[in-house]
Design a protein around this motif. Sequence first.
Motif, short mmCIF file in Angstrom:
data_model
loop_
_atom_site.label_atom_id
_atom_site.label_comp_id
_atom_site.label_asym_id
_atom_site.label_seq_id
_atom_site.Cartn_x
_atom_site.Cartn_y
_atom_site.Cartn_z
N ARG A 166 39.03 46.07 46.03
CA ARG A 166 38.50 46.68 44.82
C ARG A 166 37.30 45.87 44.34
O ARG A 166 37.11 44.74 44.75
N GLY A 167 36.49 46.50 43.50
CA GLY A 167 35.34 45.81 42.94
C GLY A 167 34.12 45.87 43.84
O GLY A 167 34.12 46.51 44.90
N LYS A 213 44.86 49.62 42.19
CA LYS A 213 45.43 48.99 40.99
C LYS A 213 46.30 47.78 41.29
O LYS A 213 46.45 46.90 40.45
N PHE A 215 45.05 42.19 32.88
CA PHE A 215 43.93 42.65 33.71
C PHE A 215 43.52 44.08 33.31
O PHE A 215 43.56 44.99 34.14
N PRO A 216 43.15 44.30 32.06
CA PRO A 216 42.88 45.68 31.62
C PRO A 216 41.78 46.38 32.42
O PRO A 216 41.81 47.60 32.58
N GLU A 217 40.86 45.61 32.98
CA GLU A 217 39.78 46.21 33.77
C GLU A 217 40.30 46.91 35.03
O GLU A 217 39.70 47.86 35.52
N ILE A 218 41.45 46.46 35.54
CA ILE A 218 42.03 47.07 36.74
C ILE A 218 42.47 48.51 36.47
O ILE A 218 42.41 49.36 37.35
N GLN A 226 40.98 50.66 34.72
CA GLN A 226 39.82 51.56 34.59
C GLN A 226 39.44 52.13 35.95
O GLN A 226 39.48 51.44 36.96
#
Length: 181
Positions: free
Chosen positions: A98-99, A146, A136-139, A141
């Motif tokens: 991811r990312g 996830k 990890f709230p950005e995960i 999104q």
Amino acid sequence: MSIYDINVLTNKGECKSMSEYKDKVILIANTASKCGFTDQYTQLEELNKEFKDKGLCVLGFPSDNFANQEPDDDENIAKNCQLNFGVTFELFKKGDVRGENAIELFKYLTQKQGFKGFDKAHPLSQKLEASLAENFPEILQGDGVKWNFTKFIVDRNGEVVARFEPTADFAKIKECIKSLI
């Protein structure tokens, strides 16, 4: 672009084309050895053994994207998987799923099959979602992977036909594979 245009690295660092899996059903999972879902290695191997001769290829992609749950190097990951879970399916080079630095394969997979939520019936779904929201709230999104043991199914034509989160019931995964074999 199709999945068959993508190259990946084996756990020995060799380049391999996804085109080698043409006309096969492919189950692709991101994996980790120190995760609450690590026992899924056993279930993935069971699927591998049951359907390998019918055209299924199970591919494992170790990743350390989630809470440092895959600290080992490729050699030790392979040893651990074989010794502790009897894994005989292919393992690939540890990398990001991811990312910005995600390997091309996982960028492609998540574009084709977005996140649709965790399986609410699984006992860890609520805990996982709450932990992600807090730590990890950005995960949460977007459609990126996830958590460890997210699984994608690719049919014999190279279409990404399903995505299963780590909380998915393996009976549903098996049903999907059986429909494609």
